[in-house]
Design an enzyme around this catalytic site. Structure first.
Site, mmCIF file in Angstrom:
data_model
loop_
_atom_site.group_PDB
_atom_site.id
_atom_site.type_symbol
_atom_site.label_atom_id
_atom_site.label_comp_id
_atom_site.label_asym_id
_atom_site.label_seq_id
_atom_site.Cartn_x
_atom_site.Cartn_y
_atom_site.Cartn_z
ATOM 1 N N GLU A 1 7.310 -21.511 8.435
ATOM 2 C CA GLU A 1 7.875 -21.033 10.060
ATOM 3 C C GLU A 1 8.529 -21.599 11.259
ATOM 4 O OE1 GLU A 1 4.523 -20.866 13.354
ATOM 5 O OE2 GLU A 1 3.221 -20.417 11.253
ATOM 6 N N GLU B 1 1.132 -1.149 -0.396
ATOM 7 C CA GLU B 1 0.292 0.273 0.022
ATOM 8 C C GLU B 1 0.941 1.126 0.091
ATOM 9 O OE1 GLU B 1 -2.850 -0.784 3.381
ATOM 10 O OE2 GLU B 1 -4.112 -0.841 2.447
#
Length: 308
Positions: free
Chosen positions: A124, A93
């Protein structure tokens, strides 16, 4: 079903507050829809409280990041699962909002791009993958690595932080649990202490909301200080579609008092740059002169106007 008669050892409680069982709403699954929605929405207020408490730490991270970014460094986001996706979102963004170069907002997520839409099991848990991703991104001394992990213990994230520190980058860590390895490993720790989730263990709820608010706050504050905002106007946006063209005209008119025709003409002459159009109109100079004045002030519109 036959129960196991052997004595069971009690499991030690998980010290991470995000993994605790929320004391409220033990009958959440029995609530009527209005009460269920209220309970879920009301618990989110804890996210705002956590970010407010963390505001001094976020401010320290912004101040530490600015010199590196002013030298041309990048924002590098690292996370896994929900935290990783929020990092991808914040990085993405920055370009449409502040015209921040895509090359200077680097999102790294455990499991790669596939993990943005799908859970990549086990990704992860690999610290070496974090090390490798930081190396592939060529993280260096002018970069700012923002590591996000609700648990504060994610191996992929910790590996990335260690590699980034060895490379000389500034490291910022966002965790929703106090006293975690992530907060100890980074230069700028930010604790977002949101506590247990109303759906116990689901850190996509208020822990994730707090991360989103904190990331928005941190990156927006950085952009303001880098001159991407004039007053409280988003002036580094470029008009690339009909919606943004209308927004650009409104921003120019608000900042300068110009009528719609003058604002549109200034934007056309400024190649769609709101910031250049504002300086051009307020100083009564050409678009090229406005651009040169902005460049001389490192893109800060207020400084260019005051110098003029």
């Amino acid at each position: 079903m036959i129960s196991d008669p052997r004595p069971q050892a009690a499991l030690p409680p998980d010290p991470r507050r995000t993994e605790g069982v929320h004391p409220d709403h033990p009958d959440l699954d029995r609530l009527e829809i209005p009460e269920l929605v209220w309970a879920l929405a009301d618990d989110q207020t804890g996210a705002v409280e956590a970010v407010r408490a963390a505001a001094p730490a976020i401010a320290r991270a912004v101040a530490a990041a600015l010199p590196r970014l002013e030298r041309g460094g990048r924002l590098v986001y690292v996370g896994a699962g929900t935290s990783g996706r929020l990092g991808v979102l914040d990085a993405t963004e920055l370009t449409p909002t502040f015209s921040w170069p895509v090359s200077r907002a680097v999102p790294l997520i455990a499991g790669g791009e596939k993990a943005i839409r799908e859970a990549v099991e086990g990704a992860e848990d690999d610290p070496e993958a974090g090390v490798a991703d930081v190396a592939t991104a060529a993280v260096g001394p002018d970069d700012v690595l923002i590591a996000v992990a609700a648990s504060g213990t994610t191996p992929y994230v910790l590996g990335a932080v260690q590699a980034a520190r060895r490379a000389g980058a500034l490291t910022v860590g966002l965790s929703n649990n106090p006293g975690t390895p992530l907060l100890s490993a980074v230069d700028c720790p930010v604790l977002l202490d949101t506590g247990p989730e109303v759906i116990s263990g689901s850190t996509r709820l208020k822990a994730g909301t707090a991360q989103k608010i904190a990331l928005n706050t941190l990156s927006s504050a950085v952009m303001v200080r880098l001159g991407k905002v004039y007053g409280n106007l988003m002036v580094d946006v470029r008009a690339t579609n009909a919606k943004l063209e209308g927004r650009a005209v409104r921003l120019v008119r608000h900042a300068t008092g110009a009528d719609e025709t003058a604002a549109r003409d200034a934007l056309i002459e400024s190649a769609g740059s709101v910031k250049i159009a504002i300086v051009k109109l307020l100083l009564g100079v050409s678009a090229d002169e406005a651009a040169a004045r902005l460049e001389a002030q490192n893109g800060h519109a207020r400084a260019a106007l005051e110098e003029g």
